[in-house]
Design a protein around this motif. Structure first.
Motif, PDB file in Angstrom:
ATOM      1  N   PRO A  54       0.807  -1.234   0.000  1.00 40.47           N
ATOM      2  CA  PRO A  54       0.000   0.000   0.000  1.00 40.47           C
ATOM      3  C   PRO A  54       0.831   1.270   0.000  1.00 40.47           C
ATOM      4  CG  PRO A  54      -0.031  -1.026   2.172  1.00 40.47           C
ATOM      5  CD  PRO A  54       0.646  -2.001   1.248  1.00 40.47           C
ATOM      6  N   HIS A  55       2.069   1.201   0.498  1.00 44.04           N
ATOM      7  CA  HIS A  55       2.923   2.393   0.509  1.00 44.04           C
ATOM      8  C   HIS A  55       3.310   2.804  -0.906  1.00 44.04           C
ATOM      9  CE1 HIS A  55       3.248   2.203   4.853  1.00 44.04           C
ATOM     10  NE2 HIS A  55       3.602   0.936   4.772  1.00 44.04           N
ATOM     11  N   ILE A  56       3.402   1.815  -1.807  1.00 50.25           N
ATOM     12  CA  ILE A  56       3.788   2.093  -3.191  1.00 50.25           C
ATOM     13  C   ILE A  56       2.564   2.311  -4.067  1.00 50.25           C
ATOM     14  CG2 ILE A  56       4.858   1.075  -5.255  1.00 50.25           C
ATOM     15  CD1 ILE A  56       6.995  -0.079  -3.400  1.00 50.25           C
ATOM     16  N   THR A  57       1.539   1.482  -3.890  1.00 49.37           N
ATOM     17  CA  THR A  57       0.353   1.599  -4.740  1.00 49.37           C
ATOM     18  C   THR A  57      -0.470   2.857  -4.443  1.00 49.37           C
ATOM     19  OG1 THR A  57      -0.898   0.159  -3.223  1.00 49.37           O
ATOM     20  CG2 THR A  57       0.183  -0.884  -5.119  1.00 49.37           C
ATOM     21  N   LYS A  58      -0.117   3.562  -3.370  1.00 50.97           N
ATOM     22  CA  LYS A  58      -0.783   4.827  -3.073  1.00 50.97           C
ATOM     23  C   LYS A  58      -0.428   5.885  -4.109  1.00 50.97           C
ATOM     24  CE  LYS A  58      -1.184   8.342   0.565  1.00 50.97           C
ATOM     25  NZ  LYS A  58      -0.735   8.748   1.942  1.00 50.97           N
ATOM     26  N   HIS A  59       0.786   5.791  -4.654  1.00 45.28           N
ATOM     27  CA  HIS A  59       1.260   6.797  -5.599  1.00 45.28           C
ATOM     28  C   HIS A  59       1.566   6.233  -6.982  1.00 45.28           C
ATOM     29  CE1 HIS A  59       1.606   9.739  -2.367  1.00 45.28           C
ATOM     30  NE2 HIS A  59       2.284   8.856  -1.651  1.00 45.28           N
ATOM     31  N   PHE A  60       1.620   4.904  -7.093  1.00 45.77           N
ATOM     32  CA  PHE A  60       1.983   4.280  -8.364  1.00 45.77           C
ATOM     33  C   PHE A  60       0.962   3.216  -8.763  1.00 45.77           C
ATOM     34  CE2 PHE A  60       5.922   6.040  -6.829  1.00 45.77           C
ATOM     35  CZ  PHE A  60       6.571   6.479  -7.975  1.00 45.77           C
ATOM     36  N   ARG A  61       0.618   3.221 -10.024  1.00 49.53           N
ATOM     37  CA  ARG A  61      -0.213   2.159 -10.607  1.00 49.53           C
ATOM     38  C   ARG A  61       0.745   1.045 -11.045  1.00 49.53           C
ATOM     39  NH1 ARG A  61      -3.413   2.558 -16.404  1.00 49.53           N
ATOM     40  NH2 ARG A  61      -4.146   0.381 -16.487  1.00 49.53           N
ATOM     41  N   VAL A  62       0.904   0.041 -10.229  1.00 53.99           N
ATOM     42  CA  VAL A  62       1.868  -1.017 -10.489  1.00 53.99           C
ATOM     43  C   VAL A  62       1.265  -2.031 -11.460  1.00 53.99           C
ATOM     44  CG1 VAL A  62       3.314  -2.820  -9.474  1.00 53.99           C
ATOM     45  CG2 VAL A  62       2.859  -0.710  -8.194  1.00 53.99           C
ATOM     46  N   ILE A  63       1.988  -2.314 -12.531  1.00 52.85           N
ATOM     47  CA  ILE A  63       1.536  -3.233 -13.576  1.00 52.85           C
ATOM     48  C   ILE A  63       2.643  -4.250 -13.820  1.00 52.85           C
ATOM     49  CG2 ILE A  63       0.803  -3.450 -15.978  1.00 52.85           C
ATOM     50  CD1 ILE A  63       0.033  -0.415 -15.784  1.00 52.85           C
ATOM     51  N   ALA A  64       2.328  -5.525 -13.635  1.00 54.35           N
ATOM     52  CA  ALA A  64       3.313  -6.589 -13.840  1.00 54.35           C
ATOM     53  C   ALA A  64       2.760  -7.584 -14.845  1.00 54.35           C
ATOM     54  CB  ALA A  64       3.637  -7.288 -12.520  1.00 54.35           C
ATOM     55  N   TYR A  65       3.459  -7.770 -15.952  1.00 58.25           N
ATOM     56  CA  TYR A  65       2.975  -8.637 -17.020  1.00 58.25           C
ATOM     57  C   TYR A  65       3.837  -9.894 -17.131  1.00 58.25           C
ATOM     58  CZ  TYR A  65       6.850  -6.486 -19.587  1.00 58.25           C
ATOM     59  OH  TYR A  65       8.108  -6.049 -19.951  1.00 58.25           O
ATOM     60  N   ASP A  66       3.294 -10.885 -17.843  1.00 57.82           N
ATOM     61  CA  ASP A  66       4.063 -12.058 -18.248  1.00 57.82           C
ATOM     62  C   ASP A  66       4.493 -11.865 -19.697  1.00 57.82           C
ATOM     63  OD1 ASP A  66       3.555 -13.259 -15.804  1.00 57.82           O
ATOM     64  OD2 ASP A  66       1.918 -14.514 -16.560  1.00 57.82           O
ATOM     65  N   LEU A  67       5.787 -11.888 -19.937  1.00 57.48           N
ATOM     66  CA  LEU A  67       6.270 -11.813 -21.309  1.00 57.48           C
ATOM     67  C   LEU A  67       5.680 -12.987 -22.108  1.00 57.48           C
ATOM     68  CD1 LEU A  67       8.382 -10.015 -22.862  1.00 57.48           C
ATOM     69  CD2 LEU A  67      10.022 -11.866 -22.469  1.00 57.48           C
ATOM     70  N   PRO A  68       5.388 -12.827 -23.406  1.00 57.92           N
ATOM     71  CA  PRO A  68       4.903 -13.962 -24.185  1.00 57.92           C
ATOM     72  C   PRO A  68       5.752 -15.217 -23.973  1.00 57.92           C
ATOM     73  CG  PRO A  68       4.781 -11.977 -25.512  1.00 57.92           C
ATOM     74  CD  PRO A  68       5.451 -11.590 -24.219  1.00 57.92           C
ATOM     75  N   ARG A  69       5.078 -16.373 -23.860  1.00 59.07           N
ATOM     76  CA  ARG A  69       5.660 -17.691 -23.594  1.00 59.07           C
ATOM     77  C   ARG A  69       5.921 -17.915 -22.105  1.00 59.07           C
ATOM     78  NH1 ARG A  69       8.321 -19.848 -28.646  1.00 59.07           N
ATOM     79  NH2 ARG A  69       8.140 -18.210 -30.210  1.00 59.07           N
ATOM     80  N   HIS A  70       5.682 -16.925 -21.280  1.00 56.92           N
ATOM     81  CA  HIS A  70       5.935 -17.023 -19.845  1.00 56.92           C
ATOM     82  C   HIS A  70       4.616 -16.969 -19.074  1.00 56.92           C
ATOM     83  CE1 HIS A  70       9.597 -15.488 -21.682  1.00 56.92           C
ATOM     84  NE2 HIS A  70      10.285 -15.813 -20.603  1.00 56.92           N
ATOM     85  N   GLY A  71       4.562 -17.695 -17.955  1.00 49.99           N
ATOM     86  CA  GLY A  71       3.392 -17.621 -17.100  1.00 49.99           C
ATOM     87  C   GLY A  71       2.105 -17.892 -17.849  1.00 49.99           C
ATOM     88  N   LYS A  72       1.172 -16.944 -17.782  1.00 47.78           N
ATOM     89  CA  LYS A  72      -0.134 -17.088 -18.423  1.00 47.78           C
ATOM     90  C   LYS A  72      -0.202 -16.459 -19.814  1.00 47.78           C
ATOM     91  CE  LYS A  72      -2.856 -17.373 -14.147  1.00 47.78           C
ATOM     92  NZ  LYS A  72      -3.978 -16.795 -13.378  1.00 47.78           N
ATOM     93  N   SER A  73       0.912 -15.918 -20.299  1.00 48.63           N
ATOM     94  CA  SER A  73       0.920 -15.328 -21.643  1.00 48.63           C
ATOM     95  C   SER A  73       1.261 -16.392 -22.680  1.00 48.63           C
ATOM     96  CB  SER A  73       1.935 -14.179 -21.731  1.00 48.63           C
ATOM     97  OG  SER A  73       1.512 -13.074 -20.970  1.00 48.63           O
ATOM     98  N   ASP A  74       0.471 -16.438 -23.731  1.00 48.84           N
ATOM     99  CA  ASP A  74       0.647 -17.445 -24.773  1.00 48.84           C
ATOM    100  C   ASP A  74       1.859 -17.167 -25.658  1.00 48.84           C
ATOM    101  OD1 ASP A  74      -1.659 -18.646 -23.900  1.00 48.84           O
ATOM    102  OD2 ASP A  74      -2.920 -17.852 -25.512  1.00 48.84           O
ATOM    103  N   PRO A  75       2.314 -18.203 -26.382  1.00 49.05           N
ATOM    104  CA  PRO A  75       3.201 -17.949 -27.525  1.00 49.05           C
ATOM    105  C   PRO A  75       2.419 -17.158 -28.577  1.00 49.05           C
ATOM    106  CG  PRO A  75       3.261 -20.256 -26.866  1.00 49.05           C
ATOM    107  CD  PRO A  75       2.097 -19.633 -26.143  1.00 49.05           C
ATOM    108  N   PRO A  76       3.084 -16.678 -29.623  1.00 49.10           N
ATOM    109  CA  PRO A  76       2.380 -15.833 -30.603  1.00 49.10           C
ATOM    110  C   PRO A  76       1.230 -16.566 -31.292  1.00 49.10           C
ATOM    111  CG  PRO A  76       4.529 -16.514 -31.431  1.00 49.10           C
ATOM    112  CD  PRO A  76       4.485 -16.870 -29.981  1.00 49.10           C
TER     113      PRO A  76
END
Length: 288
Positions: A54-76
Motif C-alpha cells: 500500500p505504501h507504493i500503490t498509493k502513488h503508483f499504478r503497479v503493472i506486472a505482465y508475463d512476457l509472451p511464452r511465460h506464465g499465463k501469456s501465450d506464444p504468438p
C-alpha cells in the motif's frame, strides 16, 4: 469471512511486427504507471508483494505482465511457433514493451525490470527517452556474456529442475527460506526452452558497450539497483555501467541476491522506496 486481494488480472492483445500476442498482466494502485518485467524464465508472480504494497500503490499504478511464452501469456498467435527455436532478441523485447504500454494507453510510465528485464530497462532508456518517465534497471549491466548454454534445455536434464536450481546460489543466504523456496518454485514451472531462449538476449544480443553515454538522463532518469550476492551482474558490473551513463544513479543492495523482489521483498522495498521517492520529487520539481 474470505479475504480478497486488491490485485486484478486480465489479458490484453499486443501486436509486435504484425504478430498478435495474448498477454496476461496484473495491476493495483493509482498514480504514475510503474511497469514491471520479471526475470528470465519466470513470470509476474515475482512481483506479488510489490503489487500489494500500500505504501507504493498509493502513488503508483503497479503493472506486472508475463512476457509472451511465460506464465499465463501465450506464444504468438497465428504462427507455427513450435517449428522454430525460441531466441529473445533486443529488437523484439524493446518493441514489445513499448507496444504493451501503448495497448494500455499509459502516459509516460516508469519501467522497472530485473536481470534480463534490467537489461531491457537500459535499452529502453536509450531507445525511448521521451516516452519513459524513468527506468529502474535491477541486477543489470551493459553486457553479461557466457550464460547462453545448451544445458539449460537438453534431453538429458529435467529442464524445470535445472533452471530452478540454477537460481538457488544466486540468492542471498540471509533471505527468508520460504521466499527463496517460492522463487525456486516459480522457476521450476517454466516452459521447455524458454529460460535458454531468454538468455540469448541476456548474454548474446544485449550489448550496450560504447553506447551508454548516449542515454539522456535529463529526459529519462536511470536508477541501477543490484544486490551484493549477484554474481551474474555483480555490483561492480552495475556500477561500471552507471558510471558510463551521465547522471545515472547506482544503489548497491546489501543482503540481497539476484531476485530481490521475490527473495526478500521487505528489504528490497526499503531500497526501492528511495528510488520512487526521488522520482516523485522530480515530478513535483518539473514545471506544469
Amino acid at each position: 469471512m474470505a479475504r480478497f486481494s486488491s490485485v486484478k488480472g486480465q489479458y490484453v492483445y499486443v501486436e509486435v511486427n504484425g504478430i498478435e500476442y495474448k498477454v496476461y498482466f496484473e495491476e493495483n494502485g493509482q498514480g504514475i504507471p510503474l511497469v514491471c518485467q520479471h526475470t528470465a524464465g519466470c513470470d509476474n508472480r515475482q512481483w506479488r508483494d510489490l503489487l500489494e504494497d500500500p505504501h507504493i500503490t498509493k502513488h503508483f499504478r503497479v503493472i506486472a505482465y508475463d512476457l509472451p511464452r511465460h506464465g499465463k501469456s501465450d506464444p504468438p498467435h497465428g504462427v507455427e511457433w513450435w517449428k522454430e527455436e525460441y531466441k529473445l532478441t533486443t529488437e523484439f523485447f524493446v518493441q514489445f514493451v513499448r507496444q504493451f504500454c501503448e495497448a494500455l494507453d499509459l502516459e509516460n510510465p516508469v519501467f522497472m525490470g530485473s536481470s534480463f528485464g534490467g537489461h531491457a530497462a537500459l535499452q529502453l532508456a536509450l531507445e525511448y527517452p521521451d516516452y519513459f518517465r524513468a527506468t529502474i534497471p535491477v541486477e543489470a549491466a551493459d553486457h553479461t556474456p557466457g550464460f547462453y548454454q545448451e544445458w539449460w534445455h537438453h534431453p538429458h536434464t529435467h529442464g524445470g529442475e535445472v533452471c530452478a536450481s540454477g537460481t538457488w546460489g544466486l540468492m542471498s543466504p540471509q533471505s527468508p527460506e520460504k521466499d527463496r523456496r517460492l522463487t525456486w518454485w516459480y522457476y521450476s514451472q517454466g516452459a521447455p526452452g524458454v529460460f535458454k531462449g531468454d538468455l540469448y538476449f541476456y548474454s548474446v544480443d544485449h550489448d550496450l558497450r560504447g553506447k551508454l553515454h548516449q542515454i539522456d538522463t535529463n529526459k529519462c532518469p536511470v536508477y541501477l539497483m543490484t544486490g551484493e550476492y549477484d554474481y551474474l551482474s555483480t555490483p561492480e558490473d552495475s556500477k561500471r555501467t552507471a558510471d558510463q551513463i551521465p547522471g545515472a544513479k547506482f544503489i548497491k543492495m546489501n543482503g540481497i541476491g539476484h531476485f530481490p523482489m521475490s527473495e526478500n521483498y521487505p528489504l528490497f522495498a526499503q531500497y526501492l522506496e528511495e528510488v520512487l521517492q526521488d522520482i516523485l520529487k522530480r515530478e513535483k520539481a518539473l514545471p506544469n
